[in-house]
Design an enzyme around this catalytic site. Structure first.
Site, PDB file in Angstrom:
ATOM      1  N   GLY A 225      -8.773   3.242 -24.122  1.00  0.00           N
ATOM      2  CA  GLY A 225      -8.950   1.858 -23.715  1.00  0.00           C
ATOM      3  C   GLY A 225      -8.484   1.538 -22.314  1.00  0.00           C
ATOM      4  O   GLY A 225      -8.629   0.405 -21.856  1.00  0.00           O
ATOM      5  N   SER A 226      -7.903   2.524 -21.606  1.00  0.00           N
ATOM      6  CA  SER A 226      -7.478   2.271 -20.226  1.00  0.00           C
ATOM      7  C   SER A 226      -8.700   2.269 -19.314  1.00  0.00           C
ATOM      8  O   SER A 226      -9.799   2.677 -19.706  1.00  0.00           O
ATOM      9  CB  SER A 226      -6.486   3.344 -19.777  1.00  0.00           C
TER      10      SER A 226
ATOM     11  N   LYS B 104      -3.857  16.777 -16.658  1.00  0.00           N
ATOM     12  CA  LYS B 104      -4.699  17.515 -15.707  1.00  0.00           C
ATOM     13  C   LYS B 104      -3.876  18.151 -14.593  1.00  0.00           C
ATOM     14  O   LYS B 104      -4.399  18.934 -13.797  1.00  0.00           O
ATOM     15  CB  LYS B 104      -5.790  16.599 -15.150  1.00  0.00           C
TER      16      LYS B 104
ATOM     17  N   ASP C 290       0.857  -1.184   0.000  1.00  0.00           N
ATOM     18  CA  ASP C 290       0.000   0.000   0.000  1.00  0.00           C
ATOM     19  C   ASP C 290       0.897   1.239   0.000  1.00  0.00           C
ATOM     20  O   ASP C 290       1.660   1.460   0.946  1.00  0.00           O
ATOM     21  CB  ASP C 290      -0.889  -0.010   1.249  1.00  0.00           C
TER      22      ASP C 290
END
Length: 206
Positions: free
Chosen positions: A116-117, A81, A12
C-alpha cells in the site's frame, strides 16, 4: 488536527545548506532519514540522480547530525534490495546503509515490500484485474517479503524511542511469490469464482 508539537519545514537532502537552514536553532536527539529516490527503472536510466539523493543526501544528513548535535541517533529506512544489489537503487541504498552504520548508535531499518505504500504493486494489480482481468508478472516464482505500513512504521518508532544498541534492524515478515499475491488479490476482489491460469507472464482470470 493541528498539533503544535509538529513543525513542518521544507529542505533538500542533496543540499547541506538547505538542511542546516531548515533545522535552524532547534536541537534534536533523533533523526529519521526516509528521503530517497526508489523507482528502479527511472534510476537505472539516471544513476547520478540516485547517487546525489540516496548516497550524498545520506552523507549530508549524517554531517548534520554529527556537526550540530551531540549523541544524535540517525535512523535510516532502507530496503532488502540493498542485499547483494543488482541495480542502481540497491547499490545506492547499500552505500547509504554503510555510511549510517559507521556510527555505532545509528540504526538501519531494512524493509521488504511495504503493502500500500507509494509505488507498491498492489494498487497496480487491483486496477489491472478490474479493468481486464489480468496482470503482468515478470516471473511467477519471484519472491517478495511483505509487510504492512503499520509494521514498517512500528519498526522505526521502536528505535526512535529506544536506547538499545544501534545496528541493522530487520522485521520478521513472511515471504510469498508475486503470483500468489496476484491470486490473493483476485480472491479479495471476488474474481476467484472464475478460473485462474498463467499464460506466459500474464495471470489471467477467465
Amino acid at each position: 488536527p493541528k498539533d503544535n508539537r509538529l513543525l513542518m519545514k521544507i529542505a533538500d537532502v542533496r543540499c547541506k545548506e538547505s538542511l542546516y537552514s531548515a533545522v535552524g536553532r532547534y536541537d534534536f536527539d533523533r533523526i529519521i532519514h526516509a528521503a530517497a529516490l526508489k523507482c528502479v527503472d527511472t534510476l537505472e536510466a539516471n544513476p547520478m540522480e540516485a547517487i546525489w539523493t540516496n548516497v550524498n543526501g545520506t552523507k549530508n544528513v549524517l554531517d548534520l547530525a554529527g556537526g550540530m548535535f551531540n549523541e544524535t541517533r540517525v535512523i535510516l529506512t532502507s530496503t532488502d534490495k540493498a542485499v547483494s544489489p543488482i541495480n542502481t537503487y540497491g547499490h545506492t541504498k547499500a552505500l547509504a546503509e554503510k555510511l549510517v552504520l559507521q556510527e555505532p548508535g545509528n540504526v538501519v531499518c531494512r524493509y521488504g515490500n511495504v503493502l500500500g505504500s507509494r509505488g507498491s504493486v498492489v494498487p497496480a494489480f487491483i486496477n489491472s484485474l478490474l479493468s481486464n482481468a489480468s496482470i503482468n508478472i515478470t516471473d511467477p516464482e519471484m519472491t517478495r517479503f511483505w509487510l504492512t505500513i503499520d509494521q514498517a512504521a512500528s519498526l522505526v518508532i521502536r528505535h526512535l524511542f529506544s536506547n538499545e544498541a544501534g545496528g541493522l534492524a530487520i522485521p520478521h515478515v513472511k515471504a510469498s511469490t508475486v503470483y500468489d499475491v496476484g491470486v490473493a488479490i483476485a480472491k479479495i476482489l471476488g474474481l476467484d469464482r472464475k478460473s485462474t491460469r498463467l499464460n506466459s507472464s500474464h495471470l489471467v482470470i477467465s
